[in-house]
Design a protein around this motif. Structure first.
Motif, PDB file in Angstrom:
ATOM      1  N   ILE A  60       4.584   6.085   7.531  1.00 32.47           N
ATOM      2  CA  ILE A  60       4.769   6.430   6.124  1.00 32.47           C
ATOM      3  C   ILE A  60       6.252   6.447   5.766  1.00 32.47           C
ATOM      4  O   ILE A  60       6.658   5.937   4.722  1.00 32.47           O
ATOM      5  CB  ILE A  60       4.126   7.797   5.815  1.00 32.47           C
ATOM      6  CG1 ILE A  60       2.602   7.673   5.849  1.00 32.47           C
ATOM      7  CG2 ILE A  60       4.589   8.329   4.465  1.00 32.47           C
ATOM      8  CD1 ILE A  60       1.887   8.994   5.745  1.00 32.47           C
ATOM      9  N   LEU A  61       7.089   7.009   6.623  1.00 26.94           N
ATOM     10  CA  LEU A  61       8.530   7.060   6.345  1.00 26.94           C
ATOM     11  C   LEU A  61       9.154   5.670   6.291  1.00 26.94           C
ATOM     12  O   LEU A  61       9.952   5.369   5.403  1.00 26.94           O
ATOM     13  CB  LEU A  61       9.236   7.921   7.391  1.00 26.94           C
ATOM     14  CG  LEU A  61       8.956   9.414   7.310  1.00 26.94           C
ATOM     15  CD1 LEU A  61       9.607  10.137   8.481  1.00 26.94           C
ATOM     16  CD2 LEU A  61       9.446   9.971   5.995  1.00 26.94           C
ATOM     17  N   VAL A  62       8.784   4.808   7.236  1.00 19.69           N
ATOM     18  CA  VAL A  62       9.332   3.445   7.254  1.00 19.69           C
ATOM     19  C   VAL A  62       8.877   2.672   6.021  1.00 19.69           C
ATOM     20  O   VAL A  62       9.663   1.987   5.362  1.00 19.69           O
ATOM     21  CB  VAL A  62       8.933   2.718   8.555  1.00 19.69           C
ATOM     22  CG1 VAL A  62       9.266   1.244   8.492  1.00 19.69           C
ATOM     23  CG2 VAL A  62       9.619   3.364   9.745  1.00 19.69           C
ATOM     24  N   ALA A  63       7.592   2.773   5.680  1.00 19.16           N
ATOM     25  CA  ALA A  63       7.078   2.073   4.507  1.00 19.16           C
ATOM     26  C   ALA A  63       7.700   2.625   3.224  1.00 19.16           C
ATOM     27  O   ALA A  63       7.989   1.861   2.298  1.00 19.16           O
ATOM     28  CB  ALA A  63       5.566   2.181   4.458  1.00 19.16           C
ATOM     29  N   SER A  64       7.905   3.928   3.156  1.00 19.04           N
ATOM     30  CA  SER A  64       8.534   4.517   1.968  1.00 19.04           C
ATOM     31  C   SER A  64       9.971   4.039   1.811  1.00 19.04           C
ATOM     32  O   SER A  64      10.422   3.775   0.692  1.00 19.04           O
ATOM     33  CB  SER A  64       8.514   6.039   2.061  1.00 19.04           C
ATOM     34  OG  SER A  64       7.203   6.507   2.103  1.00 19.04           O
ATOM     35  N   ARG A 124       5.385  -4.166  -3.446  1.00 20.29           N
ATOM     36  CA  ARG A 124       5.229  -2.709  -3.398  1.00 20.29           C
ATOM     37  C   ARG A 124       3.785  -2.299  -3.175  1.00 20.29           C
ATOM     38  O   ARG A 124       3.517  -1.317  -2.495  1.00 20.29           O
ATOM     39  CB  ARG A 124       5.777  -2.080  -4.671  1.00 20.29           C
ATOM     40  CG  ARG A 124       7.280  -2.105  -4.695  1.00 20.29           C
ATOM     41  CD  ARG A 124       7.837  -1.356  -5.849  1.00 20.29           C
ATOM     42  NE  ARG A 124       9.285  -1.287  -5.702  1.00 20.29           N
ATOM     43  CZ  ARG A 124      10.085  -0.848  -6.632  1.00 20.29           C
ATOM     44  NH1 ARG A 124       9.591  -0.436  -7.770  1.00 20.29           N
ATOM     45  NH2 ARG A 124      11.384  -0.822  -6.431  1.00 20.29           N
ATOM     46  N   ILE A 125       2.849  -3.059  -3.725  1.00 18.62           N
ATOM     47  CA  ILE A 125       1.440  -2.752  -3.480  1.00 18.62           C
ATOM     48  C   ILE A 125       1.107  -2.955  -2.002  1.00 18.62           C
ATOM     49  O   ILE A 125       0.360  -2.179  -1.409  1.00 18.62           O
ATOM     50  CB  ILE A 125       0.536  -3.598  -4.389  1.00 18.62           C
ATOM     51  CG1 ILE A 125       0.650  -3.115  -5.831  1.00 18.62           C
ATOM     52  CG2 ILE A 125      -0.919  -3.548  -3.943  1.00 18.62           C
ATOM     53  CD1 ILE A 125      -0.048  -3.987  -6.825  1.00 18.62           C
ATOM     54  N   HIS A 126       1.686  -3.976  -1.399  1.00 21.01           N
ATOM     55  CA  HIS A 126       1.462  -4.199   0.035  1.00 21.01           C
ATOM     56  C   HIS A 126       2.033  -3.043   0.862  1.00 21.01           C
ATOM     57  O   HIS A 126       1.381  -2.562   1.793  1.00 21.01           O
ATOM     58  CB  HIS A 126       2.096  -5.513   0.463  1.00 21.01           C
ATOM     59  CG  HIS A 126       2.059  -5.725   1.933  1.00 21.01           C
ATOM     60  ND1 HIS A 126       0.913  -6.034   2.603  1.00 21.01           N
ATOM     61  CD2 HIS A 126       3.029  -5.639   2.869  1.00 21.01           C
ATOM     62  CE1 HIS A 126       1.168  -6.144   3.899  1.00 21.01           C
ATOM     63  NE2 HIS A 126       2.459  -5.909   4.079  1.00 21.01           N
ATOM     64  N   ILE A 127       3.218  -2.605   0.521  1.00 18.06           N
ATOM     65  CA  ILE A 127       3.830  -1.490   1.240  1.00 18.06           C
ATOM     66  C   ILE A 127       2.996  -0.222   1.073  1.00 18.06           C
ATOM     67  O   ILE A 127       2.792   0.538   2.022  1.00 18.06           O
ATOM     68  CB  ILE A 127       5.280  -1.279   0.758  1.00 18.06           C
ATOM     69  CG1 ILE A 127       6.152  -2.479   1.158  1.00 18.06           C
ATOM     70  CG2 ILE A 127       5.864  -0.005   1.314  1.00 18.06           C
ATOM     71  CD1 ILE A 127       7.499  -2.526   0.496  1.00 18.06           C
ATOM     72  N   LEU A 128       2.477  -0.003  -0.121  1.00 13.28           N
ATOM     73  CA  LEU A 128       1.628   1.163  -0.342  1.00 13.28           C
ATOM     74  C   LEU A 128       0.326   1.061   0.449  1.00 13.28           C
ATOM     75  O   LEU A 128      -0.250   2.078   0.832  1.00 13.28           O
ATOM     76  CB  LEU A 128       1.338   1.340  -1.826  1.00 13.28           C
ATOM     77  CG  LEU A 128       2.539   1.798  -2.646  1.00 13.28           C
ATOM     78  CD1 LEU A 128       2.192   1.796  -4.128  1.00 13.28           C
ATOM     79  CD2 LEU A 128       3.012   3.156  -2.210  1.00 13.28           C
TER      80      LEU A 128
END
Length: 85
Positions: A14-18, A34-38
């Motif tokens: 979660i931290l890396v993706a955020s 951003r949708i992919h990262i979410l």
């Protein structure tokens, strides 16, 4: 022990993706990136809910988040079409 390890791994994800969510700014289709990262964050949250024993909440989250992502992407796509015409 396994439960804490699973929560730790998901939290790091979660931290890396955020971090990537806020860093990416100069891409053409940033909404889709951003949708992919979410989506990565959603998978990590699903694992955390399972590790905490919240099975019903985890599966509700797993079922509803793809619909939300699709709605956001669809709204962005239709907004882009309006700007072109």
């Amino acid at each position: 022990m396994i439960r804490e390890l699973l929560i730790l791994i998901a939290s790091i994800g979660i931290l890396v993706a955020s971090y990537r969510l806020w860093v990416e700014k100069d891409r053409k289709n940033i909404v889709y990136a951003r949708i992919h990262i979410l989506g990565v964050i959603d998978c990590a949250c699903f694992l955390i809910f399972l590790a905490l024993g919240e099975t019903l909440l985890a599966f509700t989250y797993l079922i509803l988040t793809p619909f939300l992502a699709h709605a956001i992407a669809n709204a962005s796509y239709k907004d882009e079409l309006k700007e072109e015409t």
